[in-house]
Design a protein around this motif. Structure first.
Motif, PDB file in Angstrom:
ATOM      1  N   GLY A   7      27.248 -12.063  58.567  1.00  0.00           N
ATOM      2  CA  GLY A   7      25.834 -12.283  58.264  1.00  0.00           C
ATOM      3  C   GLY A   7      25.114 -11.088  57.685  1.00  0.00           C
ATOM      4  O   GLY A   7      24.197 -11.248  56.872  1.00  0.00           O
ATOM      5  N   GLU A   8      25.499  -9.880  58.072  1.00  0.00           N
ATOM      6  CA  GLU A   8      24.786  -8.696  57.603  1.00  0.00           C
ATOM      7  C   GLU A   8      25.115  -8.313  56.169  1.00  0.00           C
ATOM      8  O   GLU A   8      24.458  -7.446  55.600  1.00  0.00           O
ATOM      9  N   TYR A  13      26.453 -12.743  51.089  1.00  0.00           N
ATOM     10  CA  TYR A  13      25.375 -13.725  50.970  1.00  0.00           C
ATOM     11  C   TYR A  13      25.258 -14.239  49.542  1.00  0.00           C
ATOM     12  O   TYR A  13      25.015 -15.433  49.316  1.00  0.00           O
ATOM     13  N   TYR A 167      16.679  -9.794  53.594  1.00  0.00           N
ATOM     14  CA  TYR A 167      16.985  -9.233  54.917  1.00  0.00           C
ATOM     15  C   TYR A 167      15.755  -8.572  55.527  1.00  0.00           C
ATOM     16  O   TYR A 167      14.950  -7.960  54.816  1.00  0.00           O
ATOM     17  N   GLU A 169      15.662  -6.034  57.786  1.00  0.00           N
ATOM     18  CA  GLU A 169      15.750  -4.617  58.140  1.00  0.00           C
ATOM     19  C   GLU A 169      15.112  -3.749  57.059  1.00  0.00           C
ATOM     20  O   GLU A 169      15.267  -4.019  55.869  1.00  0.00           O
ATOM     21  N   HIS A 196      18.396 -18.622  54.986  1.00  0.00           N
ATOM     22  CA  HIS A 196      18.399 -17.180  55.225  1.00  0.00           C
ATOM     23  C   HIS A 196      19.836 -16.732  55.497  1.00  0.00           C
ATOM     24  O   HIS A 196      20.636 -17.492  56.050  1.00  0.00           O
ATOM     25  N   TYR A 198      21.188 -14.874  57.715  1.00  0.00           N
ATOM     26  CA  TYR A 198      21.626 -14.948  59.103  1.00  0.00           C
ATOM     27  C   TYR A 198      21.787 -16.382  59.597  1.00  0.00           C
ATOM     28  O   TYR A 198      22.383 -16.610  60.651  1.00  0.00           O
ATOM     29  N   ASP A 199      21.270 -17.330  58.852  1.00  0.00           N
ATOM     30  CA  ASP A 199      21.485 -18.737  59.167  1.00  0.00           C
ATOM     31  C   ASP A 199      22.650 -19.327  58.380  1.00  0.00           C
ATOM     32  O   ASP A 199      23.222 -20.340  58.785  1.00  0.00           O
ATOM     33  N   GLY A 203      27.206 -14.057  62.342  1.00  0.00           N
ATOM     34  CA  GLY A 203      27.022 -12.634  62.587  1.00  0.00           C
ATOM     35  C   GLY A 203      25.634 -12.156  62.217  1.00  0.00           C
ATOM     36  O   GLY A 203      25.106 -12.545  61.190  1.00  0.00           O
ATOM     37  N   SER A 204      25.033 -11.348  63.069  1.00  0.00           N
ATOM     38  CA  SER A 204      23.736 -10.750  62.824  1.00  0.00           C
ATOM     39  C   SER A 204      23.535  -9.623  63.819  1.00  0.00           C
ATOM     40  O   SER A 204      24.246  -9.547  64.832  1.00  0.00           O
ATOM     41  N   ASP A 207      23.327 -10.796  67.337  1.00  0.00           N
ATOM     42  CA  ASP A 207      24.574 -11.145  68.006  1.00  0.00           C
ATOM     43  C   ASP A 207      25.233  -9.919  68.625  1.00  0.00           C
ATOM     44  O   ASP A 207      25.990 -10.038  69.590  1.00  0.00           O
TER      45      ASP A 207
END
Length: 209
Positions: A7-8, A13, A167, A169, A196, A198-199, A203-204, A207
């Motif tokens: 996810g990160e 993505y 993202y 962050e 998104h 993370y959806d 993984g995020s 988590d």
């Protein structure tokens, strides 16, 4: 199709979003990057570069987000522009993003958020953020008077350049500072199927908390 991802990863993505918006059926395969999975022999046998994303489509195994995006676009006939000239312009922006923007976004975001606080190099982060402001100005200028980066609809150019910008962050990008980019991101997130990162991928940071 399987996409090795987590996810990160903004680069993963881009590939995931491209497959989703091209209506390709795919499944994520979680890669535990933060515990060193990309450096293990099993993963390196799949991708000797030791990176995600990796796409597996039958006997075809591809890495590098831009290559995966081009493969999906070529295979489906979607998101690649409406003429040969547009296609070249799309690829120009994909290559620009990979070299001038996403590489800087990914590094700045990693250094600022995923290293222990006492190991975050402030001067290096500031240098990358300065490079990013130049990239954001280039992107912002291209969006002056247009809805999409190339042509009159979304392409993999848009999906490449937006890869890190959804993202949460901090890494030197604030949507409020760039109204044209902000409106463009709203158009992308309004596309049917958008999610998104993370959806969309496992993984995020939540988590791992």
């Amino acid at each position: 199709m399987q996409l090795y991802c987590f996810g990160e990863s903004g680069n993963a993505y881009k590939a995931a979003l491209t497959m989703t918006l091209a209506d390709v059926e795919w499944e994520p395969v979680f890669v535990d990057f933060f515990n060193g999975e990309t450096r293990r022999p099993e993963f390196l046998a799949l991708n000797p570069m030791g990176e995600v994303p990796v796409l597996v489509d039958g006997d075809t195994v591809l890495s590098q987000s831009g290559v995966i995006q081009d493969y999906i676009s070529s295979k489906t006939g979607r998101l690649g522009g409406r003429s040969a000239a547009e296609r070249r312009e799309v690829l120009r922006w994909v290559f620009w993003d990979n070299h001038k923007m996403s590489s800087q976004c990914g590094t700045a975001r990693f250094l600022q958020n995923f290293l222990p606080e006492d190991k975050r190099p402030a001067e290096v982060i500031a240098w990358f953020q300065g490079r990013l402001r130049t990239a954001f100005r280039t992107l912002d200028t291209q969006l002056d008077g247009r809805s999409w980066l190339v042509g009159d609809g979304p392409t993999i150019a848009d999906l490449a350049c937006c890869g890190y910008l959804f993202y949460p962050e901090p890494f030197g990008f604030d949507r409020a500072d760039w109204p044209r980019i902000d409106a463009w991101l709203d158009r992308i997130s309004a596309l049917p199927g958008w999610k998104h990162p993370y959806d969309m991928m496992p993984g995020s940071p939540a988590d791992r908390a």
